[in-house]
Motif scaffolding. Structure first.
Motif, PDB file in Angstrom:
ATOM      1  N   PRO A  32       0.932  -1.386   0.117  1.00  0.00           N
ATOM      2  CA  PRO A  32       0.327  -0.220   0.388  1.00  0.00           C
ATOM      3  C   PRO A  32       1.154   1.408   0.058  1.00  0.00           C
ATOM      4  O   PRO A  32       1.936   1.304   0.330  1.00  0.00           O
ATOM      5  CB  PRO A  32      -0.713   0.182   1.633  1.00  0.00           C
ATOM      6  CG  PRO A  32      -0.084  -1.120   2.399  1.00  0.00           C
ATOM      7  CD  PRO A  32       0.259  -2.109   1.161  1.00  0.00           C
ATOM      8  N   ASN A  92      -4.329   0.204   6.039  1.00  0.00           N
ATOM      9  CA  ASN A  92      -3.096   0.202   5.473  1.00  0.00           C
ATOM     10  C   ASN A  92      -2.591   0.599   7.363  1.00  0.00           C
ATOM     11  O   ASN A  92      -3.360   2.123   7.614  1.00  0.00           O
ATOM     12  CB  ASN A  92      -2.260   1.111   4.411  1.00  0.00           C
ATOM     13  CG  ASN A  92      -0.082   1.470   5.117  1.00  0.00           C
ATOM     14  OD1 ASN A  92      -0.386   0.965   5.197  1.00  0.00           O
ATOM     15  ND2 ASN A  92      -0.414   2.118   5.013  1.00  0.00           N
ATOM     16  N   GLN A  94       0.275   3.561   9.827  1.00  0.00           N
ATOM     17  CA  GLN A  94       1.461   3.459  10.046  1.00  0.00           C
ATOM     18  C   GLN A  94       1.163   4.441  11.099  1.00  0.00           C
ATOM     19  O   GLN A  94       0.612   4.785  11.734  1.00  0.00           O
ATOM     20  CB  GLN A  94       1.666   4.010   9.540  1.00  0.00           C
ATOM     21  CG  GLN A  94       3.173   4.431   8.386  1.00  0.00           C
ATOM     22  CD  GLN A  94       3.011   4.978   7.081  1.00  0.00           C
ATOM     23  OE1 GLN A  94       2.749   5.024   6.601  1.00  0.00           O
ATOM     24  NE2 GLN A  94       3.840   6.388   7.362  1.00  0.00           N
TER      25      GLN A  94
END
Length: 101
Positions: A32, A92, A94
């Motif tokens: 991604p 995704n 992070q």
């Protein structure tokens, strides 16, 4: 140990060669895209949830945990040195460190 003979097909390929050519390298999906937000500060008022300042290009966002920013990024967790963000479009996650200026 037994060896199988490859079976030829009309196009001249064999099962063995097709199996090798069709074998994906890695997961088969591109990773991604990175989350391109910058985390650059806090806004705290007594009795209110902690808020953070995020930027994306020229845009500035103020958000709390659970908020969605820029119609795609969910603020998961705010800590003193970083914020955990989820890109809800690409599933995704992070951790974005606090940027020092």
């Amino acid at each position: 140990m037994s060896l199988e003979s490859p079976v030829p097909h009309d196009d001249g390929a064999t099962d063995h060669r097709k199996r090798q050519a069709g074998t994906p390298t890695g997961s088969g999906c591109p990773p991604p895209p990175p989350i391109e937000l910058k985390f650059f500060g806090f806004a705290n008022k007594p009795g209110e949830p902690k808020k953070i300042f995020l930027s994306h290009g020229e845009d500035i966002f103020i958000a709390s945990e659970g908020d969605i920013v820029n119609r795609r990024y969910r603020v998961l967790k705010i800590s003193p040195a970083a914020v955990d963000i989820e890109d809800v479009l690409n599933n995704n996650r992070q951790s974005i460190p606090l940027t020092q200026s």
